[in-house]
Write an enzyme that holds these catalytic residues in place. Structure first.
Site, mmCIF file in Angstrom:
data_model
loop_
_atom_site.group_PDB
_atom_site.id
_atom_site.type_symbol
_atom_site.label_atom_id
_atom_site.label_comp_id
_atom_site.label_asym_id
_atom_site.label_seq_id
_atom_site.Cartn_x
_atom_site.Cartn_y
_atom_site.Cartn_z
ATOM 1 N N GLU A 165 -1.269 -8.856 -2.453
ATOM 2 C CA GLU A 165 -0.965 -10.287 -2.511
ATOM 3 C C GLU A 165 0.487 -10.597 -2.878
ATOM 4 O O GLU A 165 0.764 -11.162 -3.947
ATOM 5 C CB GLU A 165 -1.901 -10.984 -3.507
ATOM 6 C CG GLU A 165 -3.364 -10.840 -3.167
ATOM 7 C CD GLU A 165 -4.262 -11.687 -4.081
ATOM 8 O OE1 GLU A 165 -3.760 -12.265 -5.055
ATOM 9 O OE2 GLU A 165 -5.462 -11.778 -3.790
ATOM 10 N N GLU A 351 -10.928 -8.061 -1.116
ATOM 11 C CA GLU A 351 -11.428 -8.765 -2.308
ATOM 12 C C GLU A 351 -12.178 -10.000 -1.859
ATOM 13 O O GLU A 351 -11.732 -10.711 -0.954
ATOM 14 C CB GLU A 351 -10.303 -9.236 -3.242
ATOM 15 C CG GLU A 351 -9.656 -8.164 -4.048
ATOM 16 C CD GLU A 351 -8.538 -8.681 -4.953
ATOM 17 O OE1 GLU A 351 -8.612 -9.844 -5.422
ATOM 18 O OE2 GLU A 351 -7.591 -7.923 -5.165
HETATM 19 C C1 BGC Z 1 -6.197 -10.740 -7.423
HETATM 20 C C2 BGC Z 1 -7.054 -10.233 -8.552
HETATM 21 C C3 BGC Z 1 -7.643 -11.412 -9.299
HETATM 22 C C4 BGC Z 1 -8.520 -12.193 -8.353
HETATM 23 C C5 BGC Z 1 -9.216 -13.399 -8.952
HETATM 24 C C6 BGC Z 1 -6.758 -11.925 -6.686
HETATM 25 O O1 BGC Z 1 -5.746 -12.863 -6.523
HETATM 26 O O2 BGC Z 1 -5.832 -9.708 -6.561
HETATM 27 O O3 BGC Z 1 -6.291 -9.400 -9.358
HETATM 28 O O4 BGC Z 1 -8.341 -11.040 -10.443
HETATM 29 O O5 BGC Z 1 -7.748 -12.663 -7.287
HETATM 30 O O6 BGC Z 1 -8.301 -14.342 -9.372
#
Ligand code: BGC
Length: 448
Positions: A165, A351
């Site tokens: 990111e 993610e």
């Molecule tokens: C990040 C994580 C974070 C998650 C939730 C993403 O932007 O890669 O490190 O914990 O979002 O906010």
């Protein structure tokens, strides 16, 4: 379950080093910018820090056993730069590298594919002292660091990501100052963004010289939607918001050009990068990683900074504890958009998840998290829809394996499929972990 998922699909969970490991200075590691940020009063809620976090550094075997129990066949983690190179450059700390070698060996022994990210926000403090992401030399520092890690682990890690990111690194760290190193400057954010892209490109070039597996970039995308009856001003603002968050990194990394809206977003702070330098930001990669959490519906608002928009709350929608709307259809939309715009590159959802308030353990110690189950169900189905409509999606990682340090929110936001008691450090799989495990098992058997 949706039959669109290929048999060799990767089903995993994701984490990052500073959020779970704890022991940030153990065995000769150098401090990171998060170590400093956590020690600056007011930066992290409740004075929390990653000093202990989930204590994963010392419980790595137990955690891999948990992953095996859940039936995961992939695990996405990040490597702390400062464990490997305590000063960010030069001297290698064999003990720090050894930790990741042990993790990878444990994963392989458990039949779990390691997916390693080289940079998930924990820049060595020694490099910040030299300007961090504002110093053009960082592209070389990053490529050298990547070389050290890849030489040690490429025989065992099939999927590498350069940077997690980059938008959040520049926006949170240099534009709004809510993440380390906590600066607030549009000029710095534009420079940091450029050097993040240069580091990615240098890193991939360095990888091709020594690595034999696959390497890609992980971005966060949040579709920017318009309200009904949007005005011309709303439309214009929406295209700026989309360029800033969703195309600022992918367009240069894939096409070698910045979106044409960026000078309007940054105004006088936008540097006039020479064309030859922008062209050099594009290097062939093997996949794109998508971190997807939510969408936003925006209206024009001159008070918005740096983009003149304001997000509109949607009546009747479910919102998470971080204020993000549940909108699985936007995940399908995003995967199809990436597939079409960026030339059909293989995609991984690196993610996807949600923070919800988890009620205290019920009598039998079980933790019921129906909203998280609903989130996973609907978003995994959305991935299946994208595959059925042609996107080449090869894996899905839920965020996150464990409740962990949610950056500036500290431990107050729980994203884990596995509950962590931050006093005893006991791990307890929530209903969502059980649901995910069953879904994976059904998929493996080829059932629906
Ligand atoms: C990040 C994580 C974070 C998650 C939730 C993403 O932007 O890669 O490190 O914990 O979002 O906010």
């Amino acid at each position: 379950m949706n039959s669109a998922f290929p048999r060799d699909f990767l089903w995993g969970c994701a984490t990052s080093a500073y959020q779970i490991e704890g022991s940030p200075l153990a065995d000769g590691a150098g401090p990171s910018i998060w170590q400093r940020f956590a020690r600056t009063p007011g930066r992290i809620s409740n004075g929390d820090s990653g000093d202990v976090a989930c204590d994963h550094y010392r419980r790595v075997r137990e955690d891999v056993a948990l992953m095996r129990e859940l039936g995961l066949n992939a695990y996405r983690f990040s490597i702390a730069w400062g464990r490997v190179l305590p000063d960010g450059r030069g001297r290698i700390n064999a003990a720090g590298l050894g930790f990741y070698e042990r993790l990878v060996d444990e994963l392989l022994a458990a039949g779990i594919t390691p997916m390693a990210t080289l940079y998930h926000w924990d820049l060595p403090a020694a490099l910040d002292d030299r300007g961090g992401w504002l110093n053009p030399d960082i592209a070389h520092w990053f490529a050298d660091y990547l070389g050290v890690v890849v030489k040690a682990l490429d025989d065992r890690v099939p999927l590498w990501a350069t940077i997690n990111e980059p938008w959040v690194v520049a926006d949170g760290g240099y534009m709004h100052g809510v993440l380390a190193p906590g600066h607030r400057s549009a000029e710095e954010a534009a420079i940091a963004a450029h050097h993040l892209l240069r580091a990615h490109a240098h890193g991939v070039r360095a990888y091709r010289a020594i690595g034999r597996q696959q390497i890609g970039l992980v971005v966060n995308i949040e579709p920017k939607h318009l309200p009904p009856n949007a005005s011309d001003a709303d439309r214009r603002a929406q295209s700026l918001a989309d360029a800033y968050m969703n195309r600022q990194y992918l367009d240069p990394a894939i096409f070698g050009r910045y979106p044409e809206e960026l000078p309007a977003v940054f105004g006088a702070s936008w540097p006039d990068w020479p064309d030859s330098e922008v062209d050099a930001l594009a290097v062939p990669i093997d996949f794109l990683g998508l971190n997807y959490y939510t969408r936003s519906v925006n209206a024009a608002d001159p008070l918005g900074w740096p983009v003149p928009v304001r997000a509109l709350r949607q009546a009747g929608a479910i919102y998470t504890e971080t204020g993000w709307e549940l909108h699985p259809r936007s995940l399908t939309e995003t995967l199809l958009w990436m597939h079409e715009r960026y030339g059909g590159l293989p995609l991984y959802v690196t993610e996807n998840g949600a923070a919800f308030y988890d009620p205290p353990c019920a009598i039998d110690g079980a933790i019921d998290d129906p909203l998280r189950v609903h989130y996973l169900q609907t978003h995994i189905a959305a991935v299946g829809d994208a595959i059925a409509r042609g996107a080449d999606v090869r894996g899905y990682c839920a965020w996150s394996l464990l409740d962990n340090l949610e950056w500036a929110h500290g431990f107050s936001k729980r994203f884990g499929l596995v509950h962590v008691n931050f006093e005893t450090l006991q791990r307890t799989p929530k209903a969502s972990a059980r649901w995910y495990a069953q879904m994976i098992a059904r998929h493996r058997k080829g059932g629906s």
